[in-house]
Enzyme design. Sequence first.
Site, PDB file in Angstrom:
ATOM      1  N   GLY A  81       0.838  -1.203   0.000  1.00  0.00           N
ATOM      2  CA  GLY A  81       0.000   0.000   0.000  1.00  0.00           C
ATOM      3  C   GLY A  81       0.863   1.239   0.000  1.00  0.00           C
ATOM      4  N   LYS A 119       0.982  -7.584 -12.162  1.00  0.00           N
ATOM      5  CA  LYS A 119      -0.264  -8.197 -12.608  1.00  0.00           C
ATOM      6  C   LYS A 119      -1.463  -7.562 -11.913  1.00  0.00           C
ATOM      7  CE  LYS A 119      -2.533 -11.436 -14.766  1.00  0.00           C
ATOM      8  NZ  LYS A 119      -2.741 -10.887 -16.107  1.00  0.00           N
TER       9      LYS A 119
HETATM   10  C1  G6P Z   1      -2.785  -4.395 -14.613  1.00  0.00           C
HETATM   11  C2  G6P Z   1      -2.528  -5.615 -15.466  1.00  0.00           C
HETATM   12  C3  G6P Z   1      -3.458  -5.607 -16.660  1.00  0.00           C
HETATM   13  C4  G6P Z   1      -4.895  -5.501 -16.212  1.00  0.00           C
HETATM   14  C5  G6P Z   1      -5.127  -4.303 -15.286  1.00  0.00           C
HETATM   15  C6  G6P Z   1      -6.490  -4.370 -14.624  1.00  0.00           C
HETATM   16  O1  G6P Z   1      -2.392  -3.265 -15.306  1.00  0.00           O
HETATM   17  O2  G6P Z   1      -1.192  -5.669 -15.888  1.00  0.00           O
HETATM   18  O3  G6P Z   1      -3.282  -6.801 -17.401  1.00  0.00           O
HETATM   19  O4  G6P Z   1      -5.727  -5.368 -17.323  1.00  0.00           O
HETATM   20  O5  G6P Z   1      -4.157  -4.309 -14.241  1.00  0.00           O
HETATM   21  O6  G6P Z   1      -6.499  -5.494 -13.801  1.00  0.00           O
HETATM   22  P1  G6P Z   1      -7.795  -6.267 -13.358  1.00  0.00           P
HETATM   23  O7  G6P Z   1      -7.266  -7.378 -12.498  1.00  0.00           O
HETATM   24  O8  G6P Z   1      -8.644  -5.295 -12.604  1.00  0.00           O
HETATM   25  O9  G6P Z   1      -8.466  -6.770 -14.589  1.00  0.00           O
END
Ligand code: G6P
Length: 611
Positions: free
Chosen positions: A101, A606
């Site tokens: 955080g 990720k």
């Molecule tokens: C990060 C990841 C992306 C993903 C985004 C939203 O930037 O690298 O691949 O699309 O977060 O993540 P979520 O888990 O909310 O789909």
Amino acid sequence: MCGIVGYAGSAYAQDIILDGLKRLEYRGYDSAGMAVLDGDRLQVRKRAGKLARLVESLTGNSLPGSLGVGHTRWATHGEPNETNAHPHLSADGRIAVVHNGIVENASQLRHSLEAEGIVFRSGTDTEVLAHLIARHYAGNLPEAVARCMREAEGAMAICVVMQGQGGLMVGARRGSPLIVGLGDGEMFIASDVPTILSRTRRVIYLEEGDICTLRRDRCDILDAAGAPVERLVVEVTFDSAAAEKEGYPHFMLKEIHQQPSVVSHQILTYAGDRGGHISLPGLIPLYERMESLNRIVIVACGTAWHAGIVGKYLIERFARVPVEVEMASEFRYGDRVLDDRTLVLLITQSGETADTVEAMRMAKRSARCTLAIVNVEGSTIAREADAALFTHAGPEVGVASTKGYTSQLSALALFALDLAGKRNVLCEEELCVWLDRLRAIPDMMERCISRRDAVRNCARKPVYRDALHAMFIGRGFGYASALEGALKLKEISYIHVEGYAAGEMKHGPIALVTDALPVICIATRDAVHSKMLSNMQEIKARGGQIIGIVSDGDTAGAELCNDVFFVPECPAPFSPLLAAIPLQLFAYYVADALGRDVDQPRNLAKSVTVE
Ligand code: G6P
């Protein structure tokens, strides 16, 4: 972001922590570290870079002990070097803290601690927490942690161990996720459930403001008001399926190949193998409100936001409900006008993206109806949204989303068709026709994948591989594909890439077209196909290098391109499911040819659990 794991038991803590960190590396990989207590001896080991560097440093030089905390970092405050790696220690070296955080008032707190004579070793906000806990410690560690949490502002999850506490570990959360795992004579703290699933399936999802105190055979929790509280113990049923590469050189390539079966399985689960009936059990809590629905606001980040754009076109096309698509980071700080008949639809693979979580909470606070299209069961958004539609994509490890995205697209198609049926915009026979068209898509995706060699050979051409810039354009459903194709290439190859609506080319971007600019045109056959061909003519006339994503048999489209990736012809609303595949493969093969770290691209993570 950052991943946290803590262990209190009788086994070798170091190995359990390393195993947990391996599963948490998707949250950040700038540095990794751990602190282990052996009796009353607190030892810390940390390394800059990937977890492998920490593992190396422990080989033949391990940390004994059965109580400890570990951390994998995505740097926010302070560069990603060894000094700034977690855990951070109090000045006397007795307290170790790991943190996920941001401490928003870190600089004020740092100044006041420095005025008391504390000398900081790192440039992190986390070190402030270690010193604060030490400042407040008067014989009761949970109490000191509680006081520290009151003083520190911002979203955070922490895990703390201290010398002289007799096997005790304290965790606290506010705004960032933290779970407790209850084992047999051993306890765990972690940022997510899969981290500890190989050792226990009994978990407690800590709530906002909770402080937990763990000993190997006991878990005590205080709520935000400081009162002892019993939290529900959940028996986790979902599979931890340790993600392995299964012979593929990268997770991303494996996950690209999994897409036909993921989408096919999802369609089978929700719509069976024939007929016009869709069953989305997760939506039942919303059915009554869905009748009066007159507007949907889709909120998401990154690739999920691109899925949201496809979702808008699908829902408006099939169910005739007006839809807006918002980036969660804009939505949550905006002053949006939402009424009782608005559904807030959150799209998220992880279910933990900080901005999407807060957007959901904001919508719930104003009593708006929330639905999540989410992959990870047990995630914060899956648990807190009013209703959840699971994409069932299985664990996605590659940082660049592939099957996470296409499984969101198929879930959105099913949702849009279901809504169309419920609102009597489509009758059962029409639904049946559209569902059969959707059911045909996974085989077509398979065909796209079988053409990967053509994509690989093209990606290796110097004109594309060595390009400094590139542009992706499309119209309608192809516009969403262009945005996603551009993001894929940008995030893993580090080439500067823009995604644009093709109709906007004349309003600026066409000025960039030269023979050094690859322009990837999504030009599958649909209602705007002829308009796309005109765009391509204009680019060709200016010497641009065109790669076309073109429908099988479209010779007119193919003739305009320097290189072509053919995809089977399908109805426009489902075309992003097919276009995604050559776009993902192109990004993958360019990045691989450039020697990039495809699964863990620089500066990314990720799961983005900090704002
Ligand atoms: C990060 C990841 C992306 C993903 C985004 C939203 O930037 O690298 O691949 O699309 O977060 O993540 P979520 O888990 O909310 O789909």
